[in-house]
Design an enzyme around this catalytic site. Structure first.
Site, PDB file in Angstrom:
ATOM      1  N   ALA A 183       0.834  -1.200   0.000  1.00 60.25           N
ATOM      2  CA  ALA A 183       0.000   0.000   0.000  1.00 60.25           C
ATOM      3  C   ALA A 183       0.864   1.243   0.000  1.00 60.25           C
ATOM      4  O   ALA A 183       2.002   1.234   0.478  1.00 60.25           O
ATOM      5  CB  ALA A 183      -0.915   0.009   1.226  1.00 60.25           C
ATOM      6  N   ASP A 239       0.944   4.373   1.967  1.00 60.13           N
ATOM      7  CA  ASP A 239       0.378   4.874   3.223  1.00 60.13           C
ATOM      8  C   ASP A 239       0.348   6.396   3.205  1.00 60.13           C
ATOM      9  O   ASP A 239       1.395   7.045   3.040  1.00 60.13           O
ATOM     10  CB  ASP A 239       1.210   4.389   4.414  1.00 60.13           C
ATOM     11  N   ARG A 288     -10.317  20.320   6.244  1.00 60.62           N
ATOM     12  CA  ARG A 288      -9.089  20.889   5.716  1.00 60.62           C
ATOM     13  C   ARG A 288      -7.899  20.215   6.387  1.00 60.62           C
ATOM     14  O   ARG A 288      -7.604  20.442   7.568  1.00 60.62           O
ATOM     15  CB  ARG A 288      -9.048  22.403   5.947  1.00 60.62           C
ATOM     16  N   GLY A 339       2.427  -1.696   3.781  1.00 61.31           N
ATOM     17  CA  GLY A 339       2.098  -3.109   3.684  1.00 61.31           C
ATOM     18  C   GLY A 339       3.057  -3.873   4.571  1.00 61.31           C
ATOM     19  O   GLY A 339       4.224  -3.499   4.715  1.00 61.31           O
ATOM     20  N   ASN A 345       6.941  -2.811   5.317  1.00 61.48           N
ATOM     21  CA  ASN A 345       7.289  -2.166   6.585  1.00 61.48           C
ATOM     22  C   ASN A 345       8.390  -2.931   7.312  1.00 61.48           C
ATOM     23  O   ASN A 345       9.311  -2.337   7.888  1.00 61.48           O
ATOM     24  CB  ASN A 345       6.055  -2.070   7.488  1.00 61.48           C
ATOM     25  N   GLY A 383       0.239  -5.270  22.530  1.00 61.43           N
ATOM     26  CA  GLY A 383       0.301  -3.816  22.529  1.00 61.43           C
ATOM     27  C   GLY A 383       0.955  -3.281  23.783  1.00 61.43           C
ATOM     28  O   GLY A 383       2.077  -3.666  24.131  1.00 61.43           O
ATOM     29  N   VAL A 397       0.746   2.609  14.709  1.00 60.79           N
ATOM     30  CA  VAL A 397       0.760   2.124  13.333  1.00 60.79           C
ATOM     31  C   VAL A 397       2.149   1.593  12.993  1.00 60.79           C
ATOM     32  O   VAL A 397       3.147   2.303  13.140  1.00 60.79           O
ATOM     33  CB  VAL A 397       0.361   3.245  12.344  1.00 60.79           C
ATOM     34  N   ASP A 400       4.820  -4.560  12.861  1.00 64.57           N
ATOM     35  CA  ASP A 400       5.779  -4.848  11.784  1.00 64.57           C
ATOM     36  C   ASP A 400       7.205  -4.602  12.258  1.00 64.57           C
ATOM     37  O   ASP A 400       8.120  -5.357  11.931  1.00 64.57           O
ATOM     38  CB  ASP A 400       5.480  -3.974  10.567  1.00 64.57           C
ATOM     39  N   MET A 409       8.822   2.622  17.336  1.00 65.05           N
ATOM     40  CA  MET A 409       7.907   2.969  16.248  1.00 65.05           C
ATOM     41  C   MET A 409       6.835   3.947  16.711  1.00 65.05           C
ATOM     42  O   MET A 409       6.284   4.701  15.913  1.00 65.05           O
ATOM     43  CB  MET A 409       7.268   1.686  15.713  1.00 65.05           C
TER      44      MET A 409
END
Length: 328
Positions: free
Chosen positions: A22, A24, A39, A49, A53, A235, A261, A265, A295
């Site tokens: 993808a 991103d 806006r 992807g 990553n 997590g 995010v 990975d 990350m």
């Protein structure tokens, strides 16, 4: 188009496979509201992807890597251009349809994050075969293959099992990080399976509300021969490690805010780098937890910084035993 695969004697130790890459796209707005024109602020573009990553973080950590993925259309061209700028070697398989986009919006007022993930292009049988052929060629001299991410439309759920069969034939250790049908159809040949609780729950078909249930599900996959090692990422709660001989719990590194995010990975990438250095599994998982924490400090899906990974690795504690069996 792409950075040529490295010749002997510098062929990559690690090959990643991304069947649904993808572009991103990450931006911010003050408040997300329905029907209003929002806006947006400055937009960031990253090649994404799962396997891509992983390859980017492996490269940052000094590992020898090559990414394999299908790419098509203007978005595919931009993914390849961004990877080339980052110096990540890759092999791409041209496809007729356009590579997907993934869109992330950070809401400034609340700190909430909204992620929109498109399904991706439908790959033809010939394009799927091209991906498998390129993977087989790239993996012939590798030590590890990392297959990571979802399967795009049109790809059979047993695709990753076929990848596992190739890796078994070549004597290459496979690290798998996927979900849904791609995970449910895998029955053998995986060295390390990394899954979130949600992914594990989908695979097993049970709620897995408690840690003991999560360990039991992970051990079931080991005992059934699906994987030698199962790592369950929790997590902010750390991770659980299940092998034939042991159950262990790893604590997370406390972080204040940040985006998760790409953290999974990064974890997979760092674990693979550690293993490729000849490190023990425990030490490699600790490096993975450090990379996942690092990350959290990056914008969008930008790769983490190696200095941050080293800093967090020094803070990462040894795992605790959940039973009295040692990990052999």
């Amino acid at each position: 188009m792409g950075v040529p695969a490295e010749p002997d004697p510098s062929r990559p130790q690690i090959v990643t496979l991304t069947m649904n890459p993808a572009l991103d796209i990450t931006t911010s707005v003050d408040t997300v509201q329905p029907t209003e024109k929002l806006r947006c602020e400055t937009t960031r573009y990253d090649p994404g992807g799962g396997g891509i990553n992983v390859a980017r973080v492996v490269h940052v950590l000094g590992g020898s890597v090559s990414a394999v993925f299908p790419a098509g259309g203007p978005t595919g061209d931009l993914v390849m251009s961004l990877l080339g700028e980052a110096g990540v070697p890759f092999r791409h398989i041209p496809i007729a349809a356009s590579t997907r986009e993934s869109f992330t919006v950070n809401e400034n007022t609340s700190g909430q994050q909204y992620r929109f993930v498109l399904p991706g292009p439908r790959l033809t049988s010939a394009e799927q075969k091209g991906c498998m052929d390129q993977l087989r060629t790239a993996a012939e001299s590798a030590e590890f293959v990392v297959a990571s991410g979802s399967l795009p439309p049109g790809v059979s759920g047993d695709y990753y099992q076929r990848v596992a069969d190739i890796c078994s034939h070549l004597g290459v250790r496979l690290i798998l990080d996927t979900s849904g049908g791609g995970l449910q159809h895998v029955s053998s040949g995986v060295y390390l399976l990394k899954a979130s609780v949600r992914e594990l729950r989908e695979c097993i078909g049970l709620p897995l509300a408690t840690e003991s249930e999560q360990f039991a599900a992970a051990h079931e996959l080991v005992e059934n021969g699906c994987a030698q090692v199962v790592l369950v990422s929790l997590g902010s709660q750390g991770a659980l490690l299940a092998t034939q001989h042991a159950s262990h719990r790893f604590s997370a590194i406390p972080m204040l805010g940040g985006s998760g995010v790409g953290a999974g990975d990064a974890m997979v990438a760092a674990i693979t780098v550690g293993l490729s250095r000849g490190w023990p599994l425990f030490k490699s998982v600790r490096l993975g937890i450090a990379a996942g924490a690092a990350m959290m400090m990056t914008p969008g899906t930008a790769a983490c910084d190696r200095a941050d990974v080293d800093k967090f690795f020094a803070l990462c504690a040894e795992p605790s035993d959940v039973n009295d069996r040692d990990l052999y």
